[in-house]
Motif scaffolding. Structure first.
Motif, mmCIF file in Angstrom:
data_model
loop_
_atom_site.group_PDB
_atom_site.id
_atom_site.type_symbol
_atom_site.label_atom_id
_atom_site.label_comp_id
_atom_site.label_asym_id
_atom_site.label_seq_id
_atom_site.Cartn_x
_atom_site.Cartn_y
_atom_site.Cartn_z
ATOM 1 N N LEU A 29 -5.638 -13.473 -14.032
ATOM 2 C CA LEU A 29 -4.488 -13.767 -13.995
ATOM 3 C C LEU A 29 -3.612 -12.372 -13.760
ATOM 4 O O LEU A 29 -2.501 -12.414 -13.070
ATOM 5 C CB LEU A 29 -3.734 -14.609 -15.192
ATOM 6 C CG LEU A 29 -2.375 -15.003 -15.052
ATOM 7 C CD1 LEU A 29 -2.139 -16.014 -13.805
ATOM 8 C CD2 LEU A 29 -2.127 -15.861 -16.302
ATOM 9 N N GLU A 30 -3.877 -11.712 -14.707
ATOM 10 C CA GLU A 30 -3.418 -10.225 -14.602
ATOM 11 C C GLU A 30 -3.395 -9.545 -13.334
ATOM 12 O O GLU A 30 -2.546 -9.240 -12.660
ATOM 13 C CB GLU A 30 -3.934 -9.324 -15.848
ATOM 14 C CG GLU A 30 -3.410 -9.780 -17.233
ATOM 15 C CD GLU A 30 -4.039 -8.779 -17.948
ATOM 16 O OE1 GLU A 30 -4.693 -7.822 -17.752
ATOM 17 O OE2 GLU A 30 -3.907 -9.303 -19.158
ATOM 18 N N MET A 31 -4.826 -9.708 -12.768
ATOM 19 C CA MET A 31 -4.938 -8.945 -11.600
ATOM 20 C C MET A 31 -4.317 -9.641 -10.504
ATOM 21 O O MET A 31 -3.723 -9.127 -9.439
ATOM 22 C CB MET A 31 -6.651 -9.047 -11.255
ATOM 23 C CG MET A 31 -7.318 -8.015 -12.146
ATOM 24 S SD MET A 31 -9.243 -8.408 -12.096
ATOM 25 C CE MET A 31 -9.325 -8.089 -10.145
ATOM 26 N N GLY A 32 -4.369 -10.904 -10.440
ATOM 27 C CA GLY A 32 -3.391 -11.932 -9.609
ATOM 28 C C GLY A 32 -1.748 -11.404 -9.525
ATOM 29 O O GLY A 32 -1.203 -11.365 -8.310
ATOM 30 N N ILE A 33 -1.303 -11.300 -10.602
ATOM 31 C CA ILE A 33 -0.103 -10.875 -10.683
ATOM 32 C C ILE A 33 0.001 -9.544 -9.986
ATOM 33 O O ILE A 33 1.089 -9.311 -9.477
ATOM 34 C CB ILE A 33 0.431 -10.978 -12.120
ATOM 35 C CG1 ILE A 33 0.499 -12.359 -12.563
ATOM 36 C CG2 ILE A 33 1.912 -10.448 -12.238
ATOM 37 C CD1 ILE A 33 0.726 -12.549 -14.035
ATOM 38 N N GLU A 34 -0.465 -8.534 -10.483
ATOM 39 C CA GLU A 34 -0.453 -7.320 -9.812
ATOM 40 C C GLU A 34 -0.566 -7.212 -8.487
ATOM 41 O O GLU A 34 0.265 -6.755 -7.666
ATOM 42 C CB GLU A 34 -1.688 -6.392 -10.682
ATOM 43 C CG GLU A 34 -1.561 -6.069 -11.974
ATOM 44 C CD GLU A 34 -2.405 -5.116 -12.625
ATOM 45 O OE1 GLU A 34 -3.416 -4.411 -11.874
ATOM 46 O OE2 GLU A 34 -2.796 -5.151 -13.901
ATOM 47 N N LYS A 35 -1.279 -8.018 -7.663
ATOM 48 C CA LYS A 35 -1.503 -8.065 -6.294
ATOM 49 C C LYS A 35 -0.525 -8.539 -5.971
ATOM 50 O O LYS A 35 0.219 -8.315 -4.774
ATOM 51 C CB LYS A 35 -2.918 -8.616 -5.701
ATOM 52 C CG LYS A 35 -4.217 -8.059 -6.171
ATOM 53 C CD LYS A 35 -5.229 -8.645 -5.462
ATOM 54 C CE LYS A 35 -6.629 -7.756 -5.269
ATOM 55 N NZ LYS A 35 -7.641 -8.211 -4.298
ATOM 56 N N GLY A 36 0.229 -9.711 -6.590
ATOM 57 C CA GLY A 36 1.428 -10.279 -5.746
ATOM 58 C C GLY A 36 2.426 -9.251 -5.923
ATOM 59 O O GLY A 36 3.077 -9.394 -5.009
ATOM 60 N N ILE A 37 2.595 -8.700 -6.875
ATOM 61 C CA ILE A 37 3.733 -7.496 -7.140
ATOM 62 C C ILE A 37 3.478 -6.529 -6.051
ATOM 63 O O ILE A 37 4.494 -6.241 -5.205
ATOM 64 C CB ILE A 37 3.624 -6.997 -8.410
ATOM 65 C CG1 ILE A 37 4.348 -8.013 -9.350
ATOM 66 C CG2 ILE A 37 4.631 -5.832 -8.270
ATOM 67 C CD1 ILE A 37 4.218 -7.517 -10.842
ATOM 68 N N GLU A 38 2.273 -5.915 -5.849
ATOM 69 C CA GLU A 38 2.136 -4.948 -4.660
ATOM 70 C C GLU A 38 2.371 -5.587 -3.296
ATOM 71 O O GLU A 38 2.915 -5.001 -2.487
ATOM 72 C CB GLU A 38 0.538 -4.455 -4.679
ATOM 73 C CG GLU A 38 0.324 -3.617 -5.836
ATOM 74 C CD GLU A 38 -1.327 -3.563 -6.019
ATOM 75 O OE1 GLU A 38 -1.856 -3.703 -5.039
ATOM 76 O OE2 GLU A 38 -1.634 -2.987 -6.934
ATOM 77 N N LYS A 39 2.028 -6.732 -3.015
ATOM 78 C CA LYS A 39 2.165 -7.432 -1.612
ATOM 79 C C LYS A 39 3.719 -7.420 -1.466
ATOM 80 O O LYS A 39 4.107 -7.289 -0.700
ATOM 81 C CB LYS A 39 1.410 -8.580 -1.755
ATOM 82 C CG LYS A 39 -0.103 -8.609 -1.285
ATOM 83 C CD LYS A 39 -0.687 -9.848 -0.683
ATOM 84 C CE LYS A 39 -2.030 -9.566 -0.556
ATOM 85 N NZ LYS A 39 -2.392 -9.125 0.758
ATOM 86 N N GLY A 40 4.528 -8.117 -2.558
ATOM 87 C CA GLY A 40 6.009 -8.371 -2.628
ATOM 88 C C GLY A 40 6.407 -6.811 -2.134
ATOM 89 O O GLY A 40 7.417 -6.945 -1.406
ATOM 90 N N ILE A 41 6.099 -5.672 -2.787
ATOM 91 C CA ILE A 41 6.659 -4.475 -2.518
ATOM 92 C C ILE A 41 6.311 -4.107 -1.232
ATOM 93 O O ILE A 41 7.345 -3.579 -0.386
ATOM 94 C CB ILE A 41 6.219 -3.311 -3.634
ATOM 95 C CG1 ILE A 41 6.768 -3.713 -4.815
ATOM 96 C CG2 ILE A 41 6.558 -2.230 -3.129
ATOM 97 C CD1 ILE A 41 5.955 -2.976 -6.153
ATOM 98 N N GLU A 42 5.257 -4.294 -0.643
ATOM 99 C CA GLU A 42 4.874 -3.974 0.693
ATOM 100 C C GLU A 42 5.541 -4.659 1.544
ATOM 101 O O GLU A 42 6.217 -4.142 2.547
ATOM 102 C CB GLU A 42 3.539 -4.183 0.889
ATOM 103 C CG GLU A 42 2.490 -3.124 0.330
ATOM 104 C CD GLU A 42 1.160 -3.613 0.410
ATOM 105 O OE1 GLU A 42 0.665 -4.716 1.281
ATOM 106 O OE2 GLU A 42 0.360 -3.065 -0.388
#
Length: 88
Positions: A29-42
């Motif tokens: 879940l933590e990894m998924g949230i981190e990836k989601g944030i990264e993709k949102g920033i991109e």
């Protein structure tokens, strides 16, 4: 502490697997949230770049540059530049 007492305190195999599964879920879940944030920033960065291109294209059109020249300078399609020109 006696060996028999240690065994009584040790988790069962089912409890151990439950704990491991829960920890794995939390980590995932933590990894998924981190990836989601990264993709949102991109996506936000890309959206900002496109908005800047569109603003520059509008400014160049207002200054009298041709649609073709603006498309070449700003690296937008002719159709996109024409659409921007319609909205001026």
């Amino acid at each position: 502490m006696l060996y028999s007492e240690k065994i009584k305190e040790a988790p069962t195999l089912a409890e151990y697997f439950k704990t491991v599964r829960e920890e794995g879920f939390e980590k995932g879940l933590e990894m998924g949230i981190e990836k989601g944030i990264e993709k949102g920033i991109e996506k936000g960065i890309e959206k900002g770049k496109m908005e800047e291109k569109r603003n520059l294209a509008a400014e160049l059109l207002r200054e009298g540059f041709s649609v073709e020249k603006v498309a070449k300078i700003v690296k937008l399609s002719l159709d996109e530049v024409k659409e921007i020109g319609k909205n001026l």
